[in-house]
Every structure is written in C-alpha cells, then in structure tokens.
Design a protein around this motif. Structure first.
Motif, PDB file in Angstrom:
ATOM      1  N   ASN A 388       0.859  -1.197   0.000  1.00  0.00           N
ATOM      2  CA  ASN A 388       0.000   0.000   0.000  1.00  0.00           C
ATOM      3  C   ASN A 388       0.885   1.233   0.000  1.00  0.00           C
ATOM      4  OD1 ASN A 388      -1.271   2.338   1.498  1.00  0.00           O
ATOM      5  ND2 ASN A 388      -3.059   1.057   1.133  1.00  0.00           N
ATOM      6  N   ARG A 426     -10.433   6.122  -3.586  1.00  0.00           N
ATOM      7  CA  ARG A 426     -11.342   6.939  -2.741  1.00  0.00           C
ATOM      8  C   ARG A 426     -10.657   7.324  -1.423  1.00  0.00           C
ATOM      9  NH1 ARG A 426     -17.095   6.837  -1.043  1.00  0.00           N
ATOM     10  NH2 ARG A 426     -17.052   8.206   0.778  1.00  0.00           N
ATOM     11  N   LYS A 427      -9.889   6.377  -0.855  1.00  0.00           N
ATOM     12  CA  LYS A 427      -9.153   6.685   0.399  1.00  0.00           C
ATOM     13  C   LYS A 427      -8.251   7.906   0.180  1.00  0.00           C
ATOM     14  CE  LYS A 427      -9.980   3.907   3.755  1.00  0.00           C
ATOM     15  NZ  LYS A 427     -10.946   4.657   4.486  1.00  0.00           N
ATOM     16  N   ASP A 430     -10.351  11.171  -0.408  1.00  0.00           N
ATOM     17  CA  ASP A 430     -10.881  11.634   0.890  1.00  0.00           C
ATOM     18  C   ASP A 430      -9.764  12.252   1.734  1.00  0.00           C
ATOM     19  OD1 ASP A 430     -13.318  10.724   0.151  1.00  0.00           O
ATOM     20  OD2 ASP A 430     -13.491   9.136   1.669  1.00  0.00           O
ATOM     21  N   ALA A 431      -8.588  11.624   1.703  1.00  0.00           N
ATOM     22  CA  ALA A 431      -7.481  12.145   2.527  1.00  0.00           C
ATOM     23  C   ALA A 431      -7.137  13.569   2.101  1.00  0.00           C
ATOM     24  CB  ALA A 431      -6.257  11.235   2.410  1.00  0.00           C
ATOM     25  N   TYR A 527     -17.975   0.807   0.516  1.00  0.00           N
ATOM     26  CA  TYR A 527     -16.771   1.547   0.910  1.00  0.00           C
ATOM     27  C   TYR A 527     -16.616   1.549   2.432  1.00  0.00           C
ATOM     28  CZ  TYR A 527     -13.381   5.316   1.440  1.00  0.00           C
ATOM     29  OH  TYR A 527     -12.282   6.056   1.799  1.00  0.00           O
ATOM     30  N   SER A 531     -13.417   0.206   4.274  1.00  0.00           N
ATOM     31  CA  SER A 531     -12.663   1.009   5.246  1.00  0.00           C
ATOM     32  C   SER A 531     -12.412   0.226   6.528  1.00  0.00           C
ATOM     33  CB  SER A 531     -13.428   2.298   5.588  1.00  0.00           C
ATOM     34  OG  SER A 531     -13.450   3.107   4.467  1.00  0.00           O
ATOM     35  N   HIS A 534      -9.729  -2.224   5.714  1.00  0.00           N
ATOM     36  CA  HIS A 534      -8.515  -1.420   5.501  1.00  0.00           C
ATOM     37  C   HIS A 534      -7.844  -1.116   6.837  1.00  0.00           C
ATOM     38  CE1 HIS A 534      -6.561   2.579   5.055  1.00  0.00           C
ATOM     39  NE2 HIS A 534      -6.310   2.240   3.813  1.00  0.00           N
ATOM     40  N   ASP A 535      -8.639  -0.661   7.793  1.00  0.00           N
ATOM     41  CA  ASP A 535      -8.050  -0.275   9.081  1.00  0.00           C
ATOM     42  C   ASP A 535      -7.674  -1.506   9.908  1.00  0.00           C
ATOM     43  OD1 ASP A 535      -8.386   2.235   8.209  1.00  0.00           O
ATOM     44  OD2 ASP A 535      -9.966   2.805   9.609  1.00  0.00           O
TER      45      ASP A 535
END
Ligand SMILES: Nc1ncnc2c1ncn2[C@@H]1O[C@H](COP(=O)(O)OP(=O)(O)O)[C@@H](O)[C@H]1O
Ligand SMILES: O=C(CO)[C@@H](O)[C@@H](O)COP(=O)(O)O
Length: 555
Positions: A388, A426-427, A430-431, A527, A531, A534-535
């Motif tokens: 990543n 999208r991450k 958004d960041a 999403y 997320s 992802h976390d």
C-alpha cells in the motif's frame, strides 16, 4: 513560418513511447513504442542468471537507450516531418528508478567488474527490497522530529532514492564506494543526450527528500542513519537541482545522428511520468485531481498552501507546475493486479469463451462483469497486491478477497478487483479533500481509461464525482513534449511557460463519466466495509499479512 514540433518520450515500466507533437495545437502526429528487451528483471540477472531475492525489481539501462534509437527515428520517418522543424525534446520516466554510475557517467552494470552484482543494476520504482532501510529512516526521522517527514505524509517509502542507496551501502559496500553518483534514470537518459548531468527538481523533490527552501535533510540526519552516509548529498547525489522546463542542454552531434534529429535542439530536464501528465491533460490550477492510471495509479493535485495529508507521497513546491505546491499520492498496483488475475487466476474455459466471442480476455471479463450491479457479487477486496503506497505507506501489506462461495465466477472476481482499486483511490481522494486540499474535479489519463469503460464508471460511482478523460492516449509523453517546447522557448517556435503550452496543446474528451445515483448509494455502503477491512488489516489490529510474509521469508 513552417509548423514546429517537439518530441515527448514516456518511459513506462515495460516500454518507452515516443510521440511527435505539433506545437500549434498539440496534435500527436505519430507515435512509436519500443518494449524493453529485458522487461522487468525480477528473477535472474540477465548476464549471469544469478538469482534475485524476493521483492527485487531491476531494469537494463540499454533498454532505455534503445527507445531513443528505435522510437525517435520511427516517429520521424512515419511523419515525414523535416528534422529542422523539431525544436525540442522532453522525457518522463517512472520514479524513483535509479542507478549507480561511474565517473564517466556509465552505469556500473555495464562494467564487467560489477555486472554480476545485482546492486550495480537499475533499481526500478517497484523494487521493494529496501523496506528495512525505509523503516529505519522513518524511525530515526520520527525520533529526531525531522520537519521533512510532514512533507511526505509522515513516511518515506522504500520505493525512493535514500532507502535504495542505503540498501546498496549495506549489502554491497564495494558498489557504493565505486559509485561516482546515484542518479534517477530520467536524468541519466537526458545526460546521454546532452553530454552533461542535470538533476530535475521533480524527481529530487518527490523521491530524494529534497526541498526548494531547505535542500536535502541535514548531514546530521544522514550521520544518524549511518556515519558512512554523512556526505552523501554533497558527493554521490551532488549537483545543481533545476526546475521543470529548464533546458538541460542541447542534443549532441553524435546522438543527433543516431536519432535522426538536428544537433543542438533543446533537451528539457527529466521529469516523472505521472507529473508530466498533469499539464498534458490541461490541468494547471488547484482543485483538479489527475489520476495517471496504468500499471499503478499516481494521483496529483495542485495547492497554494503546504498541508499535511496522511500517507501522501509528497508535497513539492514547483514539483508539477511552477508557482504551485504539487501533491502526489498513489497506489502501487492497479493494472498490475488485473494483469496478475488474467495471468494467474482466470480459468482456461473463460479464455475459450473470450476467444469464441472474439474479444481479448480483459474485454471479455469487462463485458461479463458489466452484467452485475454494484454489490451483487457479494465480494470485497483489499487492493494491496503490491503493498500500500497511500495512505498506509506499507509495502508489507498484501492482497485479500472476502466473500467467495462455490458459485463465484471469474468475472465477479475481476469486477471485485476493479472495485477494490477504486476504493483505494477513494481513500486518497478523501485524505486530500478532508485535509484542506479540495478535490473538485477528477481527470484521468494513462492507458486504463481508454481500455476499460466499466472501470471508469466504477471510479465515478465510488468517488461520486464526474471524471474527465484525457483526449491524448499518451498524456505523459504529450506533457513531456510540452516541456521540450518550453525548454526551446518561444524564440525558437516553442513556449515560454508550461501554462502557455498547456493552454494551446492539451485537451480532454467531450464525453465524461458521471456518477449513477443508485450505484453511488451501494458503493457508499461497500466503501464503509472496505474502510473497516482497511483499518483492521492495515493499521495494526490484525498483522496477519505481515506475519505470513515473515514466516515465508524464514522458511
Ligand atoms: N482492458 C483492460 N482493462 C483493465 N486493465 C487493462 C486492460 N488492458 C490492459 N490492462 C492493464 O493496463 C496496464 C498497462 O497500463 P499502461 O497505461 O498501458 O502502461 P504503464 O502503466 O506501464 O504506462 C497493465 O497492468 C494491464 O494489466
Ligand atoms: O511512482 C511513480 C511516479 O511518482 C510512477 O513512476 C510509478 O508508479 C510507475 O508508474 P506506471 O504505472 O508505470 O505509469
């Protein structure tokens, strides 16, 4: 006055493409691709069959010179343009793609004394074997509260120059000692055309921790990493760092005769592929995020203030367009994940059906995957097949799909992989958007937008934003040609700034991808699930991916 032209060359991961561009309106007159004869070297050294370790990715510098010697004459021949009317040339490159060179500017892998050592070769951007050096750099920089870390989203990536140089020092000190300079491949190819080395501010800023105001990190910092590195920036990274659009020099007579061009034309300083694409798509102001979509995706946006954004690759003053702060983030694998699936995962019967349908395997899977509505596959993936890059900045993370059943079809998996990469983007969007870099519009360029309509619709739906597509199929090369024209200047029929060049030469398609409301609603739910995964897997709650990798490395 006769029309004037410039050549842009885009050095990708697997090939180089030259484009001859009409400077009056940006028309791409002819283009030519030269695949790299040695491709990505990730298993055995070509000279000796010496086996490479895990996570290595090398290239052969001769493949870059072949692009000049094959593709440039080819575009000239096919176009029939008079070489007298070609006024400039610019190149862009994957980055950080770096090599050690000797005092004559020759790569150490050309030297019979060193060619059997993998560290003498070009380390490609996706060489991930310097992760332990990157981890230490981050640990030491954090402890010392180094201000530069904030400009890189809090972490230095193993893909960049300093971890790669340190890996060479640790594993092959004899190569380190013999090296006169470590250099980005983009600057090396330019030096071969002009006869002298110029380091460009874009590569230095994003990949070598260089800053227009502060320069490189202090000697103290390098000493804290390793006393042997204390003088690195004055010695093996030495030399003036010049802004994009600067004329690096003039084409030498020898190279001019090999390339079929006029000696003395302006050669622009090197650039990074994704960054050259920004003016190539006509973006010269903030608010517009450009996605260079191919093997990987690089996300670029301009800003007027320096902000800290988690996991961004970097913010560099003048790094993309002079006068602005250029922000970059990225995903280390996108097209590469789809390539992996069609190479390693798609069953023979699907290939047969594609053949019967008269489609290539991507086209067939896209067609079949389009029959599903968002959410209908019941699958969800994490897009970390090559680690990543943003926002977690961790090359030790790996891919994952959840939701398989006995009924899962290849086209469902394909769709899921497309969706996973959209969630990864999208991450990043958004960041930026939530940290003071508003993302108002999306622009896409690179190979993927032209190849896969379903992919682009999914991106528009997941991002809930319209996506404009570059009219050029070779946007980085077009951008590189623009910089070539700027290096030549208006007195020679070029331009005096990249903004002027972009205004005249860049275009987007009239058609764009607009979000479809019902899809947006489902993707919003997916999403949220993405997320959570992802976390959970990416922020330390469950380190199974890293544990598996560690076990693999010790067995
Ligand atoms: N129809 C398609 N749909 C999705 N991905 C594709 C398709 N065709 C090729 N690809 C992927 O596109 C990537 C190449 O992208 P491209 O922009 O041409 O090259 P590069 O990133 O090297 O500049 C490869 O990873 C390949 O798997
Ligand atoms: O990292 C960068 C630019 O910063 C890219 O060069 C790298 O992701 C490779 O790009 P491609 O996917 O080969 O176009």
């Amino acid at each position: 006055m006769a029309k004037k032209f410039a050549i842009g060359i885009d050095y990708g991961t697997l090939s180089g493409r030259a484009v001859l561009v009409d400077l009056s309106d940006g028309t791409e007159v002819t283009d030519h691709v030269t695949p790299y004869a040695h491709s990505v070297i990730d298993e055995f050294l070509p000279v000796s069959n010496r086996k490479l370790e895990h996570d290595w990715a090398l290239e052969h510098p001769n493949d870059y010179l072949d692009v000049l010697k094959i593709s440039v004459p080819a575009v000239m021949k096919e176009s029939g343009v008079n070489p007298e009317d070609v006024i400039g040339l610019g190149i862009d490159f994957t980055a950080n793609t770096m090599m050690p060179i000797d005092t004559n500017g020759e790569p150490l892998c050309f030297d019979p004394n060193y060619m059997d050592n993998p560290h003498s070769w070009v380390k490609l951007w996706k060489h991930h074997a310097a992760q332990s050096e990157a981890d230490l750099i981050n640990e030491i920089a954090t402890k010392r509260d180094e201000a530069f870390l904030n400009r890189y989203g809090g972490k230095i990536s193993s893909e960049w120059m300093i971890p790669k140089v340190w890996q060479i020092l640790n594993e092959a000190p004899e190569i380190y000692d013999y090296t006169d300079q470590f250099i980005e491949a983009t600057d090396w190819v330019v030096s071969k055309m002009t006869g002298k080395i110029s380091r460009n501010s874009c590569s230095a800023g994003y990949k070598s921790i260089w800053n227009k105001k502060d320069g490189y990190p202090s000697k103290d910092f390098f000493k804290a990493l390793d006393p042997r590195l204390e003088d690195l920036t004055d010695t093996k990274l030495r030399g003036e760092i010049v802004p994009l659009g600067t004329k690096a020099g003039e084409l030498t007579a020898d190279m001019a005769s090999q390339l079929g061009l006029r000696a003395g034309i302006a050669i622009a300083v090197g650039n990074v592929d994704a960054h050259a694409a920004v003016p190539g798509v006509g973006v010269v102001t903030p608010g517009k995020l450009v996605m260079a979509m191919g093997t990987s995706i690089c996300h670029m946006i301009l800003g007027t203030e320096e902000r800290e954004v988690e996991g961004m690759c970097g913010v560099v003053e003048d790094g993309i367009i002079p006068g602005y702060l250029g922000y970059e983030a990225g995903q280390s694998a996108v097209g590469d994940i789809f390539a992996w699936y069609i190479d390693q995962g798609v069953p023979a019967y699907t290939y047969k059906l594609a053949e019967i349908a008269g489609l290539n395997i991507h086209e067939y899977l896209e067609l079949k995957a389009s029959e599903y509505r968002p959410g209908e596959t019941g699958l969800l993936a994490l897009d970390w097949w090559n680690g990543n890059r943003s926002v977690l900045v961790d090359t030790n993370l790996t891919g994952m799909i959840v939701g398989y059943t006995l009924l899962t079809k290849p086209e469902e998996i394909y769709r899921t992989l497309l969706e996973a990469t959209a969630f990864g983007t999208r991450k990043i969007v958004d960041a930026f958007h939530n940290n003071g870099i508003p993302v108002e519009e999306l622009y896409a360029c690179g190979g993927l937008p032209q190849k896969n309509k379903l992919l682009m619709q999914i991106y528009a739906d997941v991002m809930n934003r319209e996506i404009k597509i570059a009219a050029s199929k070779q946007t980085p090369a077009l951008g590189a040609a623009m910089f070539g024209a700027v290096a030549a200047g208006s007195v020679n029929g070029g331009y005096d700034s990249i903004v002027d060049a972009a205004e005249q030469m860049a275009r987007v398609h009239e058609e764009s991808y607009k979000p479809i409301k019902e899809n947006v609603l489902v993707y919003e739910k997916l999403y949220q699930e993405y997320s959570k995964l992802h976390d959970y897997f990416g922020r330390g709650e469950n380190d199974v991916m890293k544990n598996l990798k560690a076990i693999k490395e010790t067995t």
